[in-house]
Design a protein around this motif. Structure first.
Motif, PDB file in Angstrom:
ATOM      1  N   GLU A 180      10.879  -6.625  -5.619  1.00 11.18           N
ATOM      2  CA  GLU A 180      10.490  -5.285  -5.138  1.00 11.18           C
ATOM      3  C   GLU A 180       9.228  -5.373  -4.270  1.00 11.18           C
ATOM      4  OE1 GLU A 180       9.533  -0.889  -7.053  1.00 11.18           O
ATOM      5  OE2 GLU A 180       9.917  -2.569  -8.399  1.00 11.18           O
ATOM      6  N   ASP A 181       8.241  -6.166  -4.753  1.00 11.02           N
ATOM      7  CA  ASP A 181       7.003  -6.363  -3.983  1.00 11.02           C
ATOM      8  C   ASP A 181       7.297  -7.021  -2.640  1.00 11.02           C
ATOM      9  OD1 ASP A 181       5.677  -5.326  -6.114  1.00 11.02           O
ATOM     10  OD2 ASP A 181       4.585  -7.149  -6.658  1.00 11.02           O
ATOM     11  N   LYS A 182       8.185  -8.022  -2.660  1.00 11.55           N
ATOM     12  CA  LYS A 182       8.528  -8.762  -1.437  1.00 11.55           C
ATOM     13  C   LYS A 182       9.146  -7.813  -0.407  1.00 11.55           C
ATOM     14  CE  LYS A 182      11.035 -12.952  -0.009  1.00 11.55           C
ATOM     15  NZ  LYS A 182      12.231 -12.544   0.748  1.00 11.55           N
ATOM     16  N   GLN A 183      10.063  -6.967  -0.869  1.00  7.87           N
ATOM     17  CA  GLN A 183      10.723  -6.021   0.042  1.00  7.87           C
ATOM     18  C   GLN A 183       9.725  -5.007   0.604  1.00  7.87           C
ATOM     19  OE1 GLN A 183      13.762  -4.671  -2.648  1.00  7.87           O
ATOM     20  NE2 GLN A 183      15.243  -6.217  -1.990  1.00  7.87           N
ATOM     21  N   PHE A 184       8.807  -4.564  -0.255  1.00  4.89           N
ATOM     22  CA  PHE A 184       7.775  -3.623   0.191  1.00  4.89           C
ATOM     23  C   PHE A 184       6.906  -4.250   1.280  1.00  4.89           C
ATOM     24  CE2 PHE A 184       3.255  -2.472  -0.224  1.00  4.89           C
ATOM     25  CZ  PHE A 184       3.310  -1.128   0.160  1.00  4.89           C
ATOM     26  N   LEU A 185       6.467  -5.486   1.066  1.00 12.92           N
ATOM     27  CA  LEU A 185       5.586  -6.164   2.025  1.00 12.92           C
ATOM     28  C   LEU A 185       6.311  -6.462   3.338  1.00 12.92           C
ATOM     29  CD1 LEU A 185       3.797  -8.541  -0.507  1.00 12.92           C
ATOM     30  CD2 LEU A 185       2.706  -6.689   0.775  1.00 12.92           C
ATOM     31  N   GLU A 186       7.597  -6.760   3.237  1.00 12.98           N
ATOM     32  CA  GLU A 186       8.371  -7.055   4.457  1.00 12.98           C
ATOM     33  C   GLU A 186       8.608  -5.804   5.303  1.00 12.98           C
ATOM     34  OE1 GLU A 186      11.698  -9.053   2.722  1.00 12.98           O
ATOM     35  OE2 GLU A 186      10.816 -11.060   2.993  1.00 12.98           O
ATOM     36  N   ARG A 187       8.491  -4.623   4.661  1.00 15.87           N
ATOM     37  CA  ARG A 187       8.695  -3.365   5.388  1.00 15.87           C
ATOM     38  C   ARG A 187       7.416  -2.861   6.063  1.00 15.87           C
ATOM     39  NH1 ARG A 187      11.712  -1.808   0.710  1.00 15.87           N
ATOM     40  NH2 ARG A 187       9.936  -0.574   0.002  1.00 15.87           N
ATOM     41  N   LEU A 188       6.280  -3.486   5.737  1.00 14.57           N
ATOM     42  CA  LEU A 188       5.002  -3.020   6.311  1.00 14.57           C
ATOM     43  C   LEU A 188       5.006  -3.125   7.834  1.00 14.57           C
ATOM     44  CD1 LEU A 188       2.217  -4.490   3.971  1.00 14.57           C
ATOM     45  CD2 LEU A 188       2.961  -2.122   4.109  1.00 14.57           C
TER      46      LEU A 188
END
Length: 349
Positions: A180-188
């Motif tokens: 979930e964190d990885k997906q959030f950071l990739e969307r920044l």
């Protein structure tokens, strides 16, 4: 009027939280401002620090990051007038709990809240913004051409640090503790240079950073705690997602800055020698220093103003949970005190 306080009966014991009935407040003192609190963000209470600076008391006020409306001002107040919208952080020695409808605050702990910023975002960003500024402006200079590694980049503090580093023109690498964190950071947006997924412990952080920088290492590392010992010595409760201190020293470039939140960091002679060979520095991030020494109060207030300006212009986009009503504050504070909240918890009045 009710207010929330923390209670620790004996050292090492978990803090419990209780609502106390408050009497009506007296008129504000000369430099005091009476504020109707609209939102209050929850942060972990450092009982050890309070006892070290002799501020240990039976009931500890809870909730220090507040936003609200000025109701009344003292006779010598020059910064504010009634109906002004304000935001700030209550000092460590404050007798007031931010989780109370109306409080008294010294005018030098508050700044104006921009009109377009909502109450919850103002209260929920002010501390993480202060920490990011302390780290990336005062302890190390994030600037164009520098590479910054932010560990646990999807935490509320990590998110603001990533956004500030990018705004300064730095190249940002960060670690993610879950899918979930990885997906959030990739969307920044703008995108970070690289997201290192450490959730399964199979990826070497030092190796990834050296690969990303062509073997030169990163200029600034902002950690979220570190492993001080090898796996067998580490207590089970300690997060296995944290990098080892040797990894951080390895991935630091020449003249690099390691900014640590690890208050018990222990460096052995070989660690110090490696840092010496690189001409690197280690700085400790304690965002309470602005409150513990009022010598730089003007600088402190200008940082808070800048945080609000960046929030207003969309440079800072905080990681906030849905606002919580006051009657749920006790349960939310228990979660925060156990370090189990992944988003910033904000109580809205």
């Amino acid at each position: 009027m009710k207010a929330l306080f923390g209670q620790q009966n004996s050292p090492g014991e978990e803090m419990t939280f209780v609502f106390q009935e408050r009497e009506n407040l007296p008129p504000p003192g000369d430099h005091e401002v009476k504020v109707q609190v609209r939102a209050c963000a929850l942060s972990w209470v450092d009982t050890k620090l309070l006892s070290e600076i002799k501020l240990k008391k039976e009931l500890v006020p809870v909730g220090r990051e507040i936003s609200g409306v000025v109701l009344e001002v003292g006779s010598k107040v020059t910064f504010f007038q009634p109906d002004d919208e304000v935001v700030g952080i209550l000092p460590l020695d404050s007798e007031e709990s931010g989780l109370c409808e109306v409080i008294l605050v010294h005018e030098h702990y508050l700044v104006q809240k921009p009109e377009k910023v909502c109450w919850a975002a103002a209260a929920g960003t002010v501390r993480d913004g202060l920490r990011a500024y302390t780290a990336l402006h005062y302890l190390a200079q994030a600037s164009p051409g520098t590479t910054v590694l932010v560990l646990d980049g999807a935490s509320p503090f990590g998110t603001i640090a990533v956004q500030l580093a990018q705004h300064r023109g730095a190249k940002v690498v960060c670690t993610a503790h879950s899918l979930e964190d990885k997906q959030f950071l990739e969307r920044l947006r703008p995108p970070v240079a690289r997201v290192i997924d450490v959730a399964h412990g199979k990826i070497d952080v030092a190796e990834s950073c050296l690969e990303e920088t062509g073997g030169l290492g990163v200029h600034i590392v902002l950690d979220a705690g570190v492993k001080l010992y090898s796996a067998e010595d580490e207590s089970a409760s300690k997060s296995q997602l944290l990098p080892h201190k040797h990894d951080i020293i390895t991935l630091l470039g020449v003249g690099g800055h390691w900014i640590t939140t690890e208050k018990n960091l222990q460096l052995d002679p070989p660690d110090s020698h490696s840092l010496f060979l690189k001409g690197a520095t280690v700085s400790f991030l304690n965002d309470e220093i602005w409150n513990l020494s009022n010598v730089q109060q003007g600088k402190y207030l200008s940082i808070l103003e800048d945080i609000m300006e960046k929030l207003s212009s969309g440079i800072f986009r905080p990681q906030l949970d849905e606002p919580i009503p006051l009657y749920e504050a006790k349960v939310s504070m228990e979660i925060v005190q156990r370090n189990q909240a992944r988003k910033r918890q904000v109580i809205q009045f």
